[in-house]
Write a protein that holds these residues in place. Structure first.
Motif, mmCIF file in Angstrom:
data_model
loop_
_atom_site.group_PDB
_atom_site.id
_atom_site.type_symbol
_atom_site.label_atom_id
_atom_site.label_comp_id
_atom_site.label_asym_id
_atom_site.label_seq_id
_atom_site.Cartn_x
_atom_site.Cartn_y
_atom_site.Cartn_z
ATOM 1 N N ASP A 93 -7.507 -26.524 49.294
ATOM 2 C CA ASP A 93 -8.880 -27.040 49.272
ATOM 3 C C ASP A 93 -9.884 -25.914 49.496
ATOM 4 O OD1 ASP A 93 -7.767 -29.553 48.962
ATOM 5 O OD2 ASP A 93 -8.182 -30.210 51.025
ATOM 6 N N VAL A 94 -9.579 -25.023 50.428
ATOM 7 C CA VAL A 94 -10.480 -23.906 50.718
ATOM 8 C C VAL A 94 -10.550 -22.964 49.514
ATOM 9 C CG1 VAL A 94 -10.911 -21.921 52.232
ATOM 10 C CG2 VAL A 94 -10.139 -24.099 53.219
ATOM 11 N N GLU A 95 -9.420 -22.719 48.851
ATOM 12 C CA GLU A 95 -9.442 -21.900 47.633
ATOM 13 C C GLU A 95 -10.376 -22.526 46.601
ATOM 14 O OE1 GLU A 95 -5.432 -21.458 46.225
ATOM 15 O OE2 GLU A 95 -5.000 -19.857 47.663
ATOM 16 N N LYS A 96 -10.324 -23.855 46.490
ATOM 17 C CA LYS A 96 -11.187 -24.534 45.521
ATOM 18 C C LYS A 96 -12.656 -24.449 45.916
ATOM 19 C CE LYS A 96 -7.879 -27.696 43.453
ATOM 20 N NZ LYS A 96 -7.637 -29.092 43.082
ATOM 21 N N MET A 97 -12.957 -24.313 47.207
ATOM 22 C CA MET A 97 -14.343 -24.094 47.640
ATOM 23 C C MET A 97 -14.828 -22.731 47.146
ATOM 24 S SD MET A 97 -14.376 -25.486 51.525
ATOM 25 C CE MET A 97 -13.649 -27.053 51.955
ATOM 26 N N TRP A 98 -13.953 -21.730 47.248
ATOM 27 C CA TRP A 98 -14.290 -20.394 46.735
ATOM 28 C C TRP A 98 -14.446 -20.427 45.215
ATOM 29 C CZ3 TRP A 98 -15.874 -16.406 49.514
ATOM 30 C CH2 TRP A 98 -15.563 -16.349 50.871
ATOM 31 N N ILE A 99 -13.564 -21.158 44.557
ATOM 32 C CA ILE A 99 -13.628 -21.279 43.094
ATOM 33 C C ILE A 99 -14.946 -21.926 42.677
ATOM 34 C CG2 ILE A 99 -12.621 -22.553 41.133
ATOM 35 C CD1 ILE A 99 -9.848 -21.956 42.458
ATOM 36 N N TYR A 100 -15.376 -22.959 43.397
ATOM 37 C CA TYR A 100 -16.644 -23.622 43.097
ATOM 38 C C TYR A 100 -17.797 -22.619 43.200
ATOM 39 C CZ TYR A 100 -20.594 -26.812 43.332
ATOM 40 O OH TYR A 100 -21.786 -27.461 43.084
ATOM 41 N N SER A 101 -17.836 -21.888 44.302
ATOM 42 C CA SER A 101 -18.917 -20.938 44.517
ATOM 43 C C SER A 101 -18.939 -19.859 43.428
ATOM 44 C CB SER A 101 -18.777 -20.299 45.906
ATOM 45 O OG SER A 101 -19.915 -19.544 46.219
ATOM 46 N N LEU A 102 -17.779 -19.334 43.076
ATOM 47 C CA LEU A 102 -17.699 -18.345 41.996
ATOM 48 C C LEU A 102 -18.121 -18.971 40.667
ATOM 49 C CD1 LEU A 102 -16.960 -15.561 40.889
ATOM 50 C CD2 LEU A 102 -14.573 -16.346 40.742
ATOM 51 N N GLY A 103 -17.686 -20.191 40.399
ATOM 52 C CA GLY A 103 -18.051 -20.868 39.150
ATOM 53 C C GLY A 103 -19.545 -21.059 39.008
ATOM 54 N N VAL A 104 -20.199 -21.526 40.074
ATOM 55 C CA VAL A 104 -21.657 -21.722 40.025
ATOM 56 C C VAL A 104 -22.352 -20.380 39.833
ATOM 57 C CG1 VAL A 104 -23.678 -22.465 41.351
ATOM 58 C CG2 VAL A 104 -21.613 -23.862 41.343
ATOM 59 N N THR A 105 -21.852 -19.351 40.498
ATOM 60 C CA THR A 105 -22.433 -18.015 40.342
ATOM 61 C C THR A 105 -22.297 -17.532 38.902
ATOM 62 O OG1 THR A 105 -22.028 -17.461 42.650
ATOM 63 C CG2 THR A 105 -22.262 -15.615 41.121
ATOM 64 N N LEU A 106 -21.118 -17.706 38.313
ATOM 65 C CA LEU A 106 -20.925 -17.315 36.911
ATOM 66 C C LEU A 106 -21.818 -18.131 35.992
ATOM 67 C CD1 LEU A 106 -17.046 -16.922 36.813
ATOM 68 C CD2 LEU A 106 -18.766 -15.089 36.801
ATOM 69 N N GLN A 107 -21.894 -19.430 36.259
ATOM 70 C CA GLN A 107 -22.707 -20.318 35.427
ATOM 71 C C GLN A 107 -24.169 -19.883 35.431
ATOM 72 O OE1 GLN A 107 -23.043 -24.409 36.809
ATOM 73 N NE2 GLN A 107 -22.554 -25.101 34.759
ATOM 74 N N ARG A 108 -24.654 -19.454 36.568
ATOM 75 C CA ARG A 108 -26.063 -19.059 36.682
ATOM 76 C C ARG A 108 -26.333 -17.650 36.193
ATOM 77 N NH1 ARG A 108 -29.141 -21.970 41.216
ATOM 78 N NH2 ARG A 108 -28.177 -24.018 41.144
ATOM 79 N N THR A 109 -25.302 -16.819 36.078
ATOM 80 C CA THR A 109 -25.531 -15.435 35.665
ATOM 81 C C THR A 109 -25.162 -15.162 34.221
ATOM 82 O OG1 THR A 109 -23.386 -14.806 36.584
ATOM 83 C CG2 THR A 109 -25.298 -14.463 37.981
ATOM 84 N N VAL A 110 -24.354 -16.015 33.618
ATOM 85 C CA VAL A 110 -23.986 -15.841 32.217
ATOM 86 C C VAL A 110 -24.965 -16.667 31.397
ATOM 87 C CG1 VAL A 110 -22.164 -16.111 30.497
ATOM 88 C CG2 VAL A 110 -21.578 -15.469 32.830
ATOM 89 N N SER A 111 -25.962 -16.012 30.850
ATOM 90 C CA SER A 111 -27.058 -16.733 30.205
ATOM 91 C C SER A 111 -26.594 -17.582 29.027
ATOM 92 C CB SER A 111 -28.153 -15.769 29.770
ATOM 93 O OG SER A 111 -27.641 -14.857 28.826
ATOM 94 N N SER A 112 -25.632 -17.113 28.259
ATOM 95 C CA SER A 112 -25.214 -17.895 27.101
ATOM 96 C C SER A 112 -24.609 -19.220 27.544
ATOM 97 C CB SER A 112 -24.202 -17.122 26.254
ATOM 98 O OG SER A 112 -23.027 -16.877 27.006
ATOM 99 N N PHE A 113 -23.872 -19.212 28.661
ATOM 100 C CA PHE A 113 -23.290 -20.452 29.164
ATOM 101 C C PHE A 113 -24.399 -21.385 29.622
ATOM 102 C CE2 PHE A 113 -22.008 -23.382 32.366
ATOM 103 C CZ PHE A 113 -20.846 -23.907 31.852
#
Length: 153
Positions: free
Chosen positions: A73-93
């Protein structure tokens, strides 16, 4: 995530665009943010700005409560945070996904699903992986094994 996932009572599962770096070997490197040590923990604001958009919903909902999470569950919390960060920084996405979501909402009221416009740019395989990382439901969110399997294709 290393050998052992750090406890969320000691480390906040938070990755932001300002704290994320990619090494020359393609490894993800990020700053560790200590968890608040107050009895009533608050999300608050970090040096990088507001933390809440980058923290998983289950982490935010557990603040100030004595909730136990598994290592997965904690790994998935890290995955969520990384995913949101990628989503907000990759403009094409971000542009592609936001436009598609807005158009689908508009057309849903006017047309049957079969009449949705087809000129929208389709989501790429990477877009689908990032969406799986940003899933609000902890138990439906991408796992570390899912990411390793899908990113090694």
């Amino acid at each position: 995530m290393g050998e052992k996932t750090p406890s969320i009572s000691k480390v906040r599962p938070l990755i932001t665009p300002a704290s994320l770096q990619i090494s020359s070997r393609g490894r993800v490197v990020f700053s560790i943010v200590p968890a608040p040590q107050q009895q009533h923990q608050e999300v608050g604001q970090d040096a990088d700005g507001p933390a809440e958009p980058f923290l998983s919903p289950e982490y935010i909902n557990s603040l100030g409560k004595n909730v136990q999470f598994s290592e997965s569950d904690v790994e998935k919390m890290w995955i969520y945070s990384l995913g949101v960060t990628l989503q907000r920084t990759v403009s094409s996405f971000a542009v592609n996904h936001q436009q598609q979501q807005q158009q689908q909402r508009q057309h849903q009221h006017e047309y049957d699903v079969h009449h949705l416009r087809t000129e929208d740019a389709p989501l790429t395989p990477l877009d689908h992986v990032v969406l799986a990382m940003c899933e609000a439901n902890l138990y439906q969110r991408a796992s570390l094994m899912f990411l390793l399997d899908n990113l090694n294709m």
